[in-house]
Design a protein around this motif. Structure first.
Motif, PDB file in Angstrom:
ATOM      1  N   ILE A 112      -8.368  -1.065  -1.686  1.00 57.27           N
ATOM      2  CA  ILE A 112      -7.214  -1.949  -1.856  1.00 57.27           C
ATOM      3  C   ILE A 112      -6.045  -1.451  -1.017  1.00 57.27           C
ATOM      4  O   ILE A 112      -5.374  -2.230  -0.322  1.00 57.27           O
ATOM      5  CB  ILE A 112      -6.813  -2.028  -3.344  1.00 57.27           C
ATOM      6  N   GLN A 113      -5.794  -0.150  -1.064  1.00 56.39           N
ATOM      7  CA  GLN A 113      -4.680   0.421  -0.318  1.00 56.39           C
ATOM      8  C   GLN A 113      -4.875   0.270   1.185  1.00 56.39           C
ATOM      9  O   GLN A 113      -3.918  -0.017   1.918  1.00 56.39           O
ATOM     10  CB  GLN A 113      -4.513   1.890  -0.698  1.00 56.39           C
ATOM     11  N   MET A 114      -6.107   0.444   1.656  1.00 58.86           N
ATOM     12  CA  MET A 114      -6.356   0.252   3.090  1.00 58.86           C
ATOM     13  C   MET A 114      -6.144  -1.201   3.487  1.00 58.86           C
ATOM     14  O   MET A 114      -5.613  -1.498   4.566  1.00 58.86           O
ATOM     15  CB  MET A 114      -7.766   0.725   3.453  1.00 58.86           C
ATOM     16  N   SER A 115      -6.551  -2.125   2.615  1.00 60.51           N
ATOM     17  CA  SER A 115      -6.331  -3.543   2.912  1.00 60.51           C
ATOM     18  C   SER A 115      -4.847  -3.864   2.998  1.00 60.51           C
ATOM     19  O   SER A 115      -4.404  -4.618   3.881  1.00 60.51           O
ATOM     20  CB  SER A 115      -6.993  -4.412   1.841  1.00 60.51           C
ATOM     21  N   ARG A 116      -4.073  -3.305   2.100  1.00 63.68           N
ATOM     22  CA  ARG A 116      -2.633  -3.567   2.112  1.00 63.68           C
ATOM     23  C   ARG A 116      -1.981  -2.963   3.358  1.00 63.68           C
ATOM     24  O   ARG A 116      -1.094  -3.575   3.960  1.00 63.68           O
ATOM     25  CB  ARG A 116      -1.998  -3.029   0.831  1.00 63.68           C
ATOM     26  N   PHE A 117      -2.404  -1.771   3.735  1.00 67.92           N
ATOM     27  CA  PHE A 117      -1.892  -1.165   4.967  1.00 67.92           C
ATOM     28  C   PHE A 117      -2.235  -2.045   6.161  1.00 67.92           C
ATOM     29  O   PHE A 117      -1.384  -2.323   7.021  1.00 67.92           O
ATOM     30  CB  PHE A 117      -2.489   0.232   5.143  1.00 67.92           C
ATOM     31  N   GLY A 169      -0.292  -3.682  -6.552  1.00 68.68           N
ATOM     32  CA  GLY A 169       0.665  -4.563  -5.894  1.00 68.68           C
ATOM     33  C   GLY A 169       0.082  -5.807  -5.277  1.00 68.68           C
ATOM     34  O   GLY A 169       0.775  -6.516  -4.532  1.00 68.68           O
ATOM     35  N   VAL A 170      -1.178  -6.111  -5.574  1.00 72.34           N
ATOM     36  CA  VAL A 170      -1.834  -7.285  -4.994  1.00 72.34           C
ATOM     37  C   VAL A 170      -1.404  -8.536  -5.740  1.00 72.34           C
ATOM     38  O   VAL A 170      -1.343  -8.560  -6.981  1.00 72.34           O
ATOM     39  CB  VAL A 170      -3.372  -7.130  -5.053  1.00 72.34           C
ATOM     40  N   GLN A 171      -1.121  -9.597  -4.984  1.00 73.75           N
ATOM     41  CA  GLN A 171      -0.797 -10.898  -5.565  1.00 73.75           C
ATOM     42  C   GLN A 171      -2.090 -11.692  -5.722  1.00 73.75           C
ATOM     43  O   GLN A 171      -2.623 -12.232  -4.748  1.00 73.75           O
ATOM     44  CB  GLN A 171       0.189 -11.648  -4.671  1.00 73.75           C
TER      45      GLN A 171
END
Length: 466
Positions: A112-117, A169-171
């Motif tokens: 998830i964090q890599m996707s957000r980055f 923090g994902v919507q």
């Protein structure tokens, strides 16, 4: 034409140029791998490099780009980075054969964090990959979101995953069957208990454009590249005394040139294995001490089909990237009733990965019934084409392996993403570059994706592999 070129010669050159352009596939085509203007690989690799990146896909070029961005004051005269790619046409490259999706909806915090980055990076892509005096980069992002459908048996797991995603923090929205039908009336909601729908930073883009953007920017920063295959290494293992610690350093990579029996040895300080589906095989190459490469890197090529079809009455512009309860997926392809999709087979039915031929019966017998059941308008569709590409499939836990090798001291790994390497490439490249330049992760803590879990036998299972 220049003044010293005669009109007759100019016309001849013009005709020749047009002939060549007619014979070269267009950029963005799944079969097109020609080099864009301004990028010219060196015919031979240099005699030495500080870092050799094995694999010129989007992950490899991301590593190279970030190495040059982060080197800063650490190198007075500039880090010498070499990217080695064995396929000059990119016709078999996983990057350009991808369907180009990006999503936040994973079940592992690191993913998830890599996707957000990566989403943040792509949003401001021209601040990162823009080249002076060149046209701006447009990856043709389509922000239509991902839609995951869950059966009654999978509803609790999907709801728990959504709570994890929201905590990062994902919507993302949870939709009941009634809400799902109201938003997407073309869906048959039978056997659907709940759905999750990404509200931002999800959709798809053109993989070929992102690859070329990384490659062009890295080249402008001084990265060298060549076409050849790394088949052998020379290490320090033979120089060590028997009582020394069981580890070694790679001293040379041997690059075999296309259509030639010769190879070029390149002295190096660091090697990055970004060879994608062939990353596991690379660690079986000649010259690497077998006892230092155990356990083997569990990354294998897995062949995946992508089919394209036309359905004039199919879902319109609101169509998301839909992942069905059955595992079949599809998305819109343009705005004229065209779609593309695929489905991973069960483990016992994996197709032969020795070539990229397509089993067209797979669509008729496996995919079409599932698609037509979920989207009734797909009962009347017309198949337009198909291709196959590779997942760099991590058979251990279907997650990327990022970080240093435990016994080959100057070897770093960036592979095994099992289908989500394209969307995680900005984050993965930055992470490996941070390890090389600064000796630690800084942007994201990705230590759990390192080699230790392979030796400890503790997989990090990702439920969101499509």
């Amino acid at each position: 034409q220049p003044p010293h070129v005669s009109a007759e010669l100019g016309q001849t050159l013009g005709r020749l140029g047009q002939t060549l352009r007619d014979q070269v596939p267009a950029a963005g085509s799944a079969w097109g791998g020609w080099l864009p203007p301004g990028i010219h690989p060196d015919p031979r690799p240099p005699d030495e490099a500080d870092v050799v990146v094995v694999g010129g896909g989007v992950v490899g070029w991301s590593v190279a780009y970030w190495l040059k961005v982060l080197e800063g004051r650490f190198r007075r005269h500039g880090m010498r980075v070499l990217v080695v790619e064995r396929d000059p046409t990119y016709s078999r490259a996983s990057t350009v054969l991808s369907v180009g999706g990006i999503r936040q909806q994973f079940s592992l915090p690191e993913n998830i964090q890599m996707s957000r980055f990566s989403a943040s990076f792509l949003r401001d892509i021209n601040e990162h990959l823009g080249v002076p005096n060149e046209p701006p980069v447009d990856i043709q992002f389509q922000p239509s979101g991902y839609l995951f459908l869950a059966s009654p048996e999978g509803a609790a797991e999907l709801e728990a995953t959504v709570q994890l995603q929201r905590g990062e923090g994902v919507q993302v929205a949870l939709l009941s069957p009634t809400q799902l039908k109201e938003r997407f009336p073309w869906i048959n909601t039978e056997d659907v208990a709940v759905a999750s729908y990404g509200l931002e930073d999800e959709g798809w883009f053109d993989p070929w454009i992102l690859l070329n953007a990384f490659r062009r920017k890295a080249t402008s920063l001084g990265v060298n590249n060549c076409y050849g295959e790394v088949r052998a290494f020379v290490t320090s293992a033979n120089d060590m005394i028997p009582s020394a610690e069981e580890s070694a350093r790679i001293k040379y990579v041997h690059i075999y040139m296309p259509d030639s029996l010769e190879y070029q040895p390149v002295a190096c300080s660091i090697v990055v294995n970004a060879a994608g589906a062939w990353a596991g095989k690379l660690l079986e190459a000649e010259g690497l001490p077998r006892k230092l490469c155990q356990p083997p890197l569990p990354i294998q090529p897995r062949k995946r089909y992508v089919f394209t079809w036309h359905c004039p009455d199919g879902p319109g512009l609101s169509c998301p990237f839909l992942v069905d309860t059955s595992g079949a997926y599809f998305r819109r392809d343009g705005i004229a009733g065209n779609y593309l999709g695929g489905m991973s087979p069960p483990e016992e039915e994996e197709p032969d990965p020795s070539d990229l031929s397509v089993d067209h019966d797979y669509f008729q017998e496996q995919m079409w019934p599932r698609l037509a059941r979920r989207v009734p308008s797909f009962e009347c569709l017309r198949v337009r084409g198909a291709w196959a590409g590779y997942y760099d499939y991590n058979t251990f836990d279907r997650n990327g392996v990022l970080g240093p090798h435990p016994r080959l001291e100057n070897l770093f790994l960036a592979a095994g993403f099992s289908g989500h390497g394209l969307q995680h490439s900005p984050a993965a490249g930055r992470a490996v570059a941070e390890l090389v330049v600064k000796g630690r992760f800084e942007s994201l803590d990705l230590r759990r994706l390192g080699w230790a879990r392979l030796e400890d036998g503790e997989p990090l299972q990702e439920a969101g592999v499509v």
